[in-house]
Design a protein around this motif. Structure first.
Motif, PDB file in Angstrom:
ATOM      1  N   PHE B 300     -18.889   7.978 -17.952  1.00 18.16           N
ATOM      2  CA  PHE B 300     -17.703   7.129 -17.892  1.00 18.16           C
ATOM      3  C   PHE B 300     -16.500   7.973 -18.234  1.00 18.16           C
ATOM      4  CE2 PHE B 300     -14.759   3.862 -19.512  1.00 18.16           C
ATOM      5  CZ  PHE B 300     -14.779   3.011 -18.419  1.00 18.16           C
ATOM      6  N   VAL B 301     -15.761   8.355 -17.202  1.00 17.82           N
ATOM      7  CA  VAL B 301     -14.657   9.278 -17.396  1.00 17.82           C
ATOM      8  C   VAL B 301     -13.414   8.656 -16.767  1.00 17.82           C
ATOM      9  CG1 VAL B 301     -13.731  11.574 -16.915  1.00 17.82           C
ATOM     10  CG2 VAL B 301     -16.178  11.270 -17.330  1.00 17.82           C
ATOM     11  N   GLY B 302     -12.389   8.590 -17.549  1.00 19.34           N
ATOM     12  CA  GLY B 302     -11.108   8.108 -17.013  1.00 19.34           C
ATOM     13  C   GLY B 302     -11.181   6.687 -16.527  1.00 19.34           C
ATOM     14  N   GLY B 303     -11.991   5.893 -17.217  1.00 23.85           N
ATOM     15  CA  GLY B 303     -12.084   4.480 -16.827  1.00 23.85           C
ATOM     16  C   GLY B 303     -12.975   4.233 -15.643  1.00 23.85           C
ATOM     17  N   ARG B 304     -13.631   5.267 -15.159  1.00 28.72           N
ATOM     18  CA  ARG B 304     -14.526   5.062 -14.007  1.00 28.72           C
ATOM     19  C   ARG B 304     -15.892   5.637 -14.305  1.00 28.72           C
ATOM     20  NH1 ARG B 304     -11.470   3.328 -10.072  1.00 28.72           N
ATOM     21  NH2 ARG B 304      -9.346   4.054  -9.869  1.00 28.72           N
ATOM     22  N   TRP B 305     -16.877   5.028 -13.678  1.00 31.05           N
ATOM     23  CA  TRP B 305     -18.226   5.569 -13.756  1.00 31.05           C
ATOM     24  C   TRP B 305     -18.410   6.566 -12.627  1.00 31.05           C
ATOM     25  CZ3 TRP B 305     -21.679   4.908 -17.569  1.00 31.05           C
ATOM     26  CH2 TRP B 305     -21.469   3.857 -18.456  1.00 31.05           C
ATOM     27  N   ASP B 420     -21.414   7.983 -24.685  1.00 29.90           N
ATOM     28  CA  ASP B 420     -20.017   8.376 -24.781  1.00 29.90           C
ATOM     29  C   ASP B 420     -19.084   7.234 -24.397  1.00 29.90           C
ATOM     30  OD1 ASP B 420     -19.016  10.625 -25.763  1.00 29.90           O
ATOM     31  OD2 ASP B 420     -18.559  11.558 -23.814  1.00 29.90           O
ATOM     32  N   VAL B 421     -18.175   6.896 -25.289  1.00 34.41           N
ATOM     33  CA  VAL B 421     -17.154   5.911 -24.952  1.00 34.41           C
ATOM     34  C   VAL B 421     -15.795   6.577 -25.162  1.00 34.41           C
ATOM     35  CG1 VAL B 421     -16.244   3.618 -25.407  1.00 34.41           C
ATOM     36  CG2 VAL B 421     -18.665   4.095 -25.774  1.00 34.41           C
ATOM     37  N   PRO B 422     -14.929   6.557 -24.125  1.00 32.61           N
ATOM     38  CA  PRO B 422     -13.621   7.202 -24.301  1.00 32.61           C
ATOM     39  C   PRO B 422     -12.849   6.567 -25.464  1.00 32.61           C
ATOM     40  CG  PRO B 422     -14.025   6.660 -22.002  1.00 32.61           C
ATOM     41  CD  PRO B 422     -15.117   6.041 -22.798  1.00 32.61           C
ATOM     42  N   GLU B 423     -12.151   7.425 -26.176  1.00 31.80           N
ATOM     43  CA  GLU B 423     -11.406   6.954 -27.346  1.00 31.80           C
ATOM     44  C   GLU B 423     -10.392   5.896 -26.967  1.00 31.80           C
ATOM     45  OE1 GLU B 423     -11.929   7.243 -30.432  1.00 31.80           O
ATOM     46  OE2 GLU B 423     -13.684   8.484 -29.958  1.00 31.80           O
ATOM     47  N   ALA B 424      -9.869   6.006 -25.736  1.00 34.89           N
ATOM     48  CA  ALA B 424      -8.776   5.104 -25.340  1.00 34.89           C
ATOM     49  C   ALA B 424      -9.210   3.662 -25.336  1.00 34.89           C
ATOM     50  CB  ALA B 424      -8.255   5.513 -23.947  1.00 34.89           C
ATOM     51  N   ALA B 499     -22.014  -2.044 -18.867  1.00 36.23           N
ATOM     52  CA  ALA B 499     -22.572  -0.759 -19.279  1.00 36.23           C
ATOM     53  C   ALA B 499     -21.744  -0.145 -20.402  1.00 36.23           C
ATOM     54  CB  ALA B 499     -22.642   0.176 -18.075  1.00 36.23           C
ATOM     55  N   ILE B 500     -20.432  -0.196 -20.226  1.00 34.03           N
ATOM     56  CA  ILE B 500     -19.620   0.470 -21.246  1.00 34.03           C
ATOM     57  C   ILE B 500     -19.623  -0.336 -22.546  1.00 34.03           C
ATOM     58  CG2 ILE B 500     -17.403  -0.542 -20.519  1.00 34.03           C
ATOM     59  CD1 ILE B 500     -18.029   3.092 -21.609  1.00 34.03           C
ATOM     60  N   MET B 501     -19.691  -1.671 -22.420  1.00 33.35           N
ATOM     61  CA  MET B 501     -19.740  -2.482 -23.642  1.00 33.35           C
ATOM     62  C   MET B 501     -21.068  -2.295 -24.367  1.00 33.35           C
ATOM     63  SD  MET B 501     -17.748  -5.907 -22.444  1.00 33.35           S
ATOM     64  CE  MET B 501     -17.888  -6.836 -23.937  1.00 33.35           C
ATOM     65  N   ALA B 502     -22.139  -2.081 -23.599  1.00 31.04           N
ATOM     66  CA  ALA B 502     -23.419  -1.820 -24.232  1.00 31.04           C
ATOM     67  C   ALA B 502     -23.341  -0.550 -25.057  1.00 31.04           C
ATOM     68  CB  ALA B 502     -24.508  -1.696 -23.167  1.00 31.04           C
ATOM     69  N   ARG B 503     -22.607   0.443 -24.551  1.00 27.80           N
ATOM     70  CA  ARG B 503     -22.471   1.679 -25.322  1.00 27.80           C
ATOM     71  C   ARG B 503     -21.753   1.424 -26.636  1.00 27.80           C
ATOM     72  NH1 ARG B 503     -21.180   6.721 -21.141  1.00 27.80           N
ATOM     73  NH2 ARG B 503     -23.133   6.541 -20.008  1.00 27.80           N
ATOM     74  N   THR B 504     -20.787   0.484 -26.606  1.00 25.90           N
ATOM     75  CA  THR B 504     -20.047   0.257 -27.851  1.00 25.90           C
ATOM     76  C   THR B 504     -20.916  -0.420 -28.894  1.00 25.90           C
ATOM     77  OG1 THR B 504     -19.228  -1.865 -27.075  1.00 25.90           O
ATOM     78  CG2 THR B 504     -17.844   0.067 -26.627  1.00 25.90           C
ATOM     79  N   VAL B 505     -21.984  -1.139 -28.459  1.00 30.33           N
ATOM     80  CA  VAL B 505     -22.879  -1.726 -29.466  1.00 30.33           C
ATOM     81  C   VAL B 505     -24.098  -0.848 -29.716  1.00 30.33           C
ATOM     82  CG1 VAL B 505     -22.152  -4.098 -29.064  1.00 30.33           C
ATOM     83  CG2 VAL B 505     -24.075  -3.155 -27.761  1.00 30.33           C
ATOM     84  N   GLY B 506     -24.050   0.374 -29.204  1.00 26.29           N
ATOM     85  CA  GLY B 506     -25.084   1.338 -29.570  1.00 26.29           C
ATOM     86  C   GLY B 506     -26.252   1.421 -28.620  1.00 26.29           C
ATOM     87  N   ILE B 507     -26.111   0.907 -27.449  1.00 26.13           N
ATOM     88  CA  ILE B 507     -27.205   1.023 -26.485  1.00 26.13           C
ATOM     89  C   ILE B 507     -26.804   2.025 -25.408  1.00 26.13           C
ATOM     90  CG2 ILE B 507     -28.737  -0.241 -24.924  1.00 26.13           C
ATOM     91  CD1 ILE B 507     -27.712  -2.830 -26.304  1.00 26.13           C
ATOM     92  N   PRO B 508     -27.587   3.069 -25.223  1.00 22.79           N
ATOM     93  CA  PRO B 508     -27.283   4.024 -24.143  1.00 22.79           C
ATOM     94  C   PRO B 508     -27.309   3.303 -22.793  1.00 22.79           C
ATOM     95  CG  PRO B 508     -28.988   4.875 -25.579  1.00 22.79           C
ATOM     96  CD  PRO B 508     -28.797   3.450 -25.958  1.00 22.79           C
TER      97      PRO B 508
END
Lengths: 417, 774
Positions: B300-305, B420-424, B499-508
């Motif tokens: 997930f780079v620059g808001g895109r997968w 990986d979740v972008p800091e932004a 997918a990206i929200m799953a990363r924020t709760v700790g799921i790859p």
């Protein structure tokens, strides 16, 4: 099977093609529910074709005709025997006999089918009002399935011939004179020559006078033999039928030949009944079949009638005269003529000269002409009378028996003259 | 024909037509919910029309008066039924028109069956039915063309099938078919009767009565109906396989190709394009292959997968066995199935479509696999899937929700970039995800909560035309998740967000792009088109590997994976409870979740493609069995008869000989003495031995039948002689005939097999005939 497929009826073909189209369409569009409708429509004709074709060539036909020779106007019975030699029940059979149009509409028979080994008899009558020889058959057979989807044709090539003899009018009146004459096998024999060998003997029959027993022969043979005191004599008559095409008018059943043939047949039958042995001579001469025969009356006339049944006009200009060269003379001669002209005078004279008694019927041929021509019977009668014949004319509306009675009634005076 | 007989003929014909039409009407049942209210009137119309027709033709009314009378009466009947008034008035006619109009509107608006709340389509059905009945009566009765009425019947039956696709009950088909064939029979009977004189007199047939045509007809008709009922089971119900075999490529024109190089970018273009191009076809014995994956986007780079930069070693060639599944416990139940794939030339992709888990593949050396993502990439840009044929072995995993629920964090088992979740976006997304998953105690349940949030509770809406892009991936993502401005999108946004929200709760997590659900084109053959393209998230759970979730709402993806529908305790609001509470696993930490616990799948698959396939397979097997059985039956019967006769002495042998001849196609000479029969048989024999054997058999038979004291001689074993004769007879016929005699002996169906012994004893009265023959 291929034959059966080829013989699908319009209905069968429509059902088959419609069914196949439905199957394809339903499969192409994915409407599986319609497939079975299409399958049903397509399979039914195929099954029917299989069922019809399965017992092929196992059905045989025999045809019999009773009697084979009939006078015109009398029915004859045709008997068909169908037999299934196959091991399976046949399809429904539609039989159609092919008969000439004069015998009426073609007989059509329906058979629900023949079980294995079964035979079936079917009778039907045919009747012809005109003389001739008619071929009955061949029989066309069509096998049909119950739904009318397949009709498989087959033909039994055997035929039977029906001979229809000419109309015979019963004639009345005493024989018109004649002569006891004989020749050949029936030559009269001198009886009282005194030699035992010359005595004609026969087996003794009950009722024979004992005084007639020929003891010498009886001794020799070991059986009772009696003398024959009466000698068989034949009363002979010649029926001459002028069948030259120049003497007749009209075509086919409507030609003047037909009343002439009918008259000749009637006279022949009448004379035969009266005990004459009759022979038929035509313009083409004497034919082997119609020579004098020494059979019983009815049997003797049969070949003559058959010959008359088949008689056609001949294109010769003058009648054949070779038969006149026979040494034997006398007897009764009945001539049945068409239009007679002066050109025939020589022949007529010769014919008359040969006969002991000569009577003639002249058919007014001109009355049968198309278009109708004025009557020519006066000329015919004149020529006949000039050459010495006793003659009457026979017009379209006239009755043969009446004319014959005229000729008979005429007889004594002419005989005396 | 007597008047009454004529009436009977007319009535029977009309009745058959009526039955056929009524059976056809029966198939209209699925068209309207209230069909039952219309049905009696349809029956009445049929009876009235057919009855009038029969009476009219009996009374020799000309067709041009009969048909108008029928039309008039039926018109009044329909009018009365629709408006309730007997005679048409101005108002009633306009009411009739309104009813018809309403029916037409309902038929246009609603799909069948038309519900009760809509205007009834009854008037339309009545009008159509009346027309059908009138045409049928005209064809069958007045015009005497019953075969043509088949078209009308076909039309009747086709209407519901085309509208609803529903299949009518088989018995309606049987009834209609029987009535239709009955009509054909009846009419042909009349034709034959009119054709010629029937030879009906029983006297001139020998032996026995003539066969019944009707019986034959019944036999033929039942055979046809049975074939028609069985054939659709065997026939493919779609010609797709045939039609597509030529690979004509639906949209063959230039520029209609589907290209997939960058999966996510190309996805939406392919989805929104007007043409639904066929892309690939998969043949497999497994269930319907869903979620066929093209590519995996793991970064997930620059808001895109994106698929990221892959460097793939040259030895990872897509040929042969694949490494063990990534992170999947060996105890997880799995089924392997073969798939063969055909890609249409229009589909150019540098990614190879496969199922998510592949154990073996044969796709050629131009394709390599990535060991972490397990997707297949072309070696160079020139290679594409266009026109490819390949096969692979897919693995279907039977996930266990309970063990996933208990699974520890998988973050340590996968490369870093999967978490990986972008800091932004991290703060906002984390807050949102935490909020959504607050009630879920475990990671798996958090994932379920997310899925449910996207599908149901979050107020998301599926739409292929999302809000205009803001030009920045991150901004677009946040806009999509924002309650006020967004929450409208399609699979790409749903998959990406989950997918990206799953990363924020700790799921790859990662995003997979591929195909959702194929169309069945032939048995075991499935086809994917451009509109089937889809994207979905894959979340990593140790022991289960990468597990698919479905956040896209039901408008696009109606079904969520089975393992997400299992209620877990404590019940989470994430999923609708399954109607089959088969799980009793307690996710308490003390309980060791039995991974080998039998996992009873719900046996009733609502979308019973699989069970249908089984039915079909069973049907085919049954038919095959039946055919084989029927083929073997004559032989079995024959053998049984033979062995039974072996114990019946000389008469049995004689019967056996008779059957043998029948089998070999020789006629048995009936009604003759044994010796005469023997003379006939001898003609088919070759060899002096066999003839001598035949003589011995006949002598024994004569002695048995005619001798005053039978059996004075030494006991005679007929079996050997019979075998000798049989052998000689067999060698005298063609091989084909002999084979048929073995497999399809005719004597089995021969009618005279039983009674012949008695009959011949009665008939053989010329036993004193001098011996003839050899």
């Amino acid at each position: 099977m291929l034959d059966a497929l080829r013989s699908l009826t319009t209905r069968g073909l429509a059902l088959l093609s419609g069914g196949i189209a439905t199957v394809i369409a339903s499969m192409a569009t994915g409407q599986a529910a319609l497939t079975r409708i299409g399958v049903l429509a397509a399979v039914t004709p195929l099954l029917a074709a299989w069922w019809v074709a399965r017992g092929r060539d196992r059905v045989t036909l025999e045809r019999a005709l009773f009697p084979r020779v009939v006078p015109a106007g009398t029915p004859s019975t045709v008997r068909l025997v169908l037999r299934n030699h196959g091991r399976s029940t046949s399809a429904a059979l539609l039989l159609e006999e092919q008969v000439p149009a004069v015998l009426g509409p073609p007989p059509r028979l329906v058979l629900d089918g023949l079980t294995a080994g079964a035979s079936r008899v079917a009778d039907y009558d045919v009747r012809a009002d005109v003389r001739g020889q008619f071929v009955i058959g061949p029989l066309a057979l069509r096998r049909s399935d119950p739904f009318g989807l397949v009709e498989l044709g087959q033909t039994f090539p055997t035929t039977t011939t029906l001979t229809v003899t000419p109309w015979v009018v019963p004639l009345a009146g005493q024989p018109t004179g004649g002569a006891w004459t004989g020749s050949g096998d029936n030559r009269p024999r001198a009886f009282a020559t005194g030699s035992a060998e010359d005595v004609t003997v026969r087996d003794y029959r009950r009722g024979d006078d004992l005084r007639r027993v020929h003891w010498r022969s009886s001794a020799r043979t070991g059986e009772l033999m009696v003398r024959r005191e009466e000698q068989p004599w034949q009363s002979r008559a010649t029926v001459f039928l002028d069948n030259r095409s120049t003497a007749h008018r009209g075509h086919g059943a409507a030609s003047s030949l037909e009343p002439a043939v009918s008259a000749a047949a009637s006279v022949a039958v009448h004379l035969t009944r009266q005990g004459y042995t009759v022979r038929l001579v035509t313009a083409a001469g004497e034919s082997h079949e119609t020579q004098w025969h020494s059979h019983a009356a009815d049997a003797g006339v049969a070949p003559l009638l058959q010959a008359l049944a088949l008689l056609r006009t001949t294109s010769v200009r003058l009648p054949d005269t070779r038969w006149l060269a026979e040494p034997e003379r006398g007897g009764l001669t009945v001539g049945v003529f068409g239009a007679v002209t002066d050109a025939d005078a020589a022949f007529l004279r010769r014919l008359h000269h040969r006969a002991a008694t000569a009577v003639a019927l002249t058919v007014d041929a001109h009355a049968w002409a198309q278009p109708p021509a004025p009557s020519g019977s006066a000329e015919s009668l004149r020529t006949l009378h000039d050459t010495g014949w006793r003659a009457v004319a026979l017009g379209p509306g006239e009755r043969l028996d009446a004319s014959w009675r005229t000729l008979s009634a005429d007889q004594p005076t002419r005989m005396r003259s | 024909m007597a008047a009454w007989a004529l009436l009977v003929r007319q009535v029977v014909s009309a009745a058959l037509a009526a039955v056929a039409v009524l059976a056809g009407f029966q198939t209209w049942r699925p068209l309207a919910v209230d069909f039952a209210t219309t049905a009696p009137t349809l029956v009445a119309i049929t009876v009235v029309v057919m009855g009038l027709g029969a009476l009219g033709r009996w009374g020799r009314w000309p067709g041009w008066t009969l048909v108008p009378v029928q039309v008039g009466v039926v018109g009044l009947l329909v009018h009365h039924e629709v408006t309730g008034t007997a005679w048409p008035t101005t108002e009633s006619v306009s009411a009739f028109g309104a009813a018809i109009e309403g029916a037409v509107t309902s038929a246009r608006t609603y799909t069948a069956p038309v519900p009760l709340e809509a205007d009834s389509v009854g008037p339309l059905l009545l009008l159509g039915g009346a027309g059908v009945v009138l045409v049928t009566d005209l064809l069958v009765g007045t015009l005497r063309r019953p075969a043509t009425s088949g078209l009308v019947l076909l039309a009747i039956c086709a209407v519901p099938v085309i509208i609803t696709g529903a299949d009518a009950a088989w018995w309606t088909f049987v009834v209609a078919a029987a009535a239709f064939l009955g009509l054909l029979l009846w009419q042909h009977d009349e034709r034959i009767a009119a054709w010629g004189r029937p030879l009906g007199a029983a006297g001139d047939t020998f032996p026995g009565p003539p066969p019944r045509r009707a019986l034959t007809a019944v036999g033929l008709a039942s055979a046809s109906v049975v074939v028609a009922l069985v054939a659709p089971i065997v026939l493919p119900d779609h010609l797709g396989a045939v039609r597509l075999g030529g690979r004509d490529g639906g949209g063959g024109e230039a520029g209609s190709d589907v290209e997939v190089v960058n999966p996510m970018v190309d996805l939406r273009r392919d989805l929104v394009r007007g043409q639904d191009l066929r892309l690939l076809r998969i043949t497999t014995r497994a269930e319907q292959p869903t979620y066929v994956r093209l590519a995996v986007l793991n970064q997930f780079v620059g808001g895109r997968w994106t698929p990221g930069d892959r460097t793939i070693p040259a030895d990872q060639v897509a040929s042969g066995e694949m490494p063990a599944l990534d992170g999947v416990s060996l105890t997880l139940p799995r089924t392997e199935s073969d798939y063969s794939v055909t890609v249409w030339p229009d589909f150019r992709s540098t990614w190879l479509p496969t199922t998510a888990h592949v154990s073996e593949i044969e796709a050629g050396t131009e394709w390599r696999y990535d060991v972490t993502t397990r997707d297949f990439i072309a070696v160079d840009d020139d290679t594409s899937t266009a026109g490819m044929d390949y096969r692979f072995t897919g693995v279907h995993l039977d996930y266990d929700s309970a063990s996933m629920d208990l699974a520890p964090s998988g973050a340590s088992e996968v490369p870093d970039f999967y978490t990986d979740v972008p800091e932004a976006v991290r703060p906002d997304l984390t807050a949102l995800a935490t909020d959504v998953t607050a009630d879920a105690p475990t990671r798996f349940q958090k994932a379920l909560a997310l899925q449910d949030w996207f599908r149901h509770s979050g107020g998301f809406r599926y739409d292929l035309t999302p809000a205009a892009s803001l030009g920045d991936g991150t901004a677009d993502l946040m806009a999509f998740l924002d309650e006020e401005t967004g929450r409208v999108g399609y699979c790409e946004q749903f998959a990406a967000s989950m997918a990206i929200m799953a990363r924020t709760v700790g799921i790859p997590s990662r995003v997979a792009v591929g195909f959702l659900e194929p169309t069945r084109v032939a048995p075991r053959t499935w086809e994917f088109t451009a509109w089937d393209m889809h994207a979905w998230p894959e979340l990593y759970f140790p022991g289960s590997g990468w597990v698919r979730f479905e956040p896209t709402p039901g408008a696009r993806a109606p079904q969520t994976p089975d393992y997400t529908n299992v209620p877990l305790t404590p019940p989470t609001p994430t999923t609708s409870p399954s109607p089959t509470p088969t799980r009793s696993a307690q996710p308490t930490p003390e309980t060791t979740a039995p991974t080998d616990e039998s996992t009873p799948e719900p046996a009733t698959d609502p979308d019973s493609d699989a069970s249908f396939a089984w039915w079909r397979a069973g049907g085919v097997a049954l038919v095959l069995l039946l055919v084989v059985g029927l083929a073997l039956l004559p032989r079995l019967v024959r053998n049984r008869r033979r062995s039974r006769r072996a114990g019946e002495g000389i008469e049995g042998a004689w019967q056996e000989l008779r059957d043998l001849l029948t089998d070999l196609g020789h006629p048995w000479p009936t009604g003759r003495s044994p010796r005469r029969t023997g003379a006939v048989i001898a003609e088919w024999l070759s060899g002096a031995d066999a003839e001598a054997a035949l003589d011995r058999i006949i002598a024994a038979l004569e002695q048995h039948r005619y001798a005053r004291t039978p059996g004075t001689d030494a006991p005679y074993d007929v079996t050997a002689d019979l075998a000798l004769v049989a052998e000689a007879l067999r060698s005298g016929v063609e091989a084909e005939v002999a084979r048929r005699a073995t497999w399809w002996p005719r004597s089995v169906v021969s009618p005279s097999a039983v009674s012949s012994g008695i009959r011949s004893r009665v008939r053989d009265d010329d036993a004193s005939a001098p011996p003839s023959g050899p």
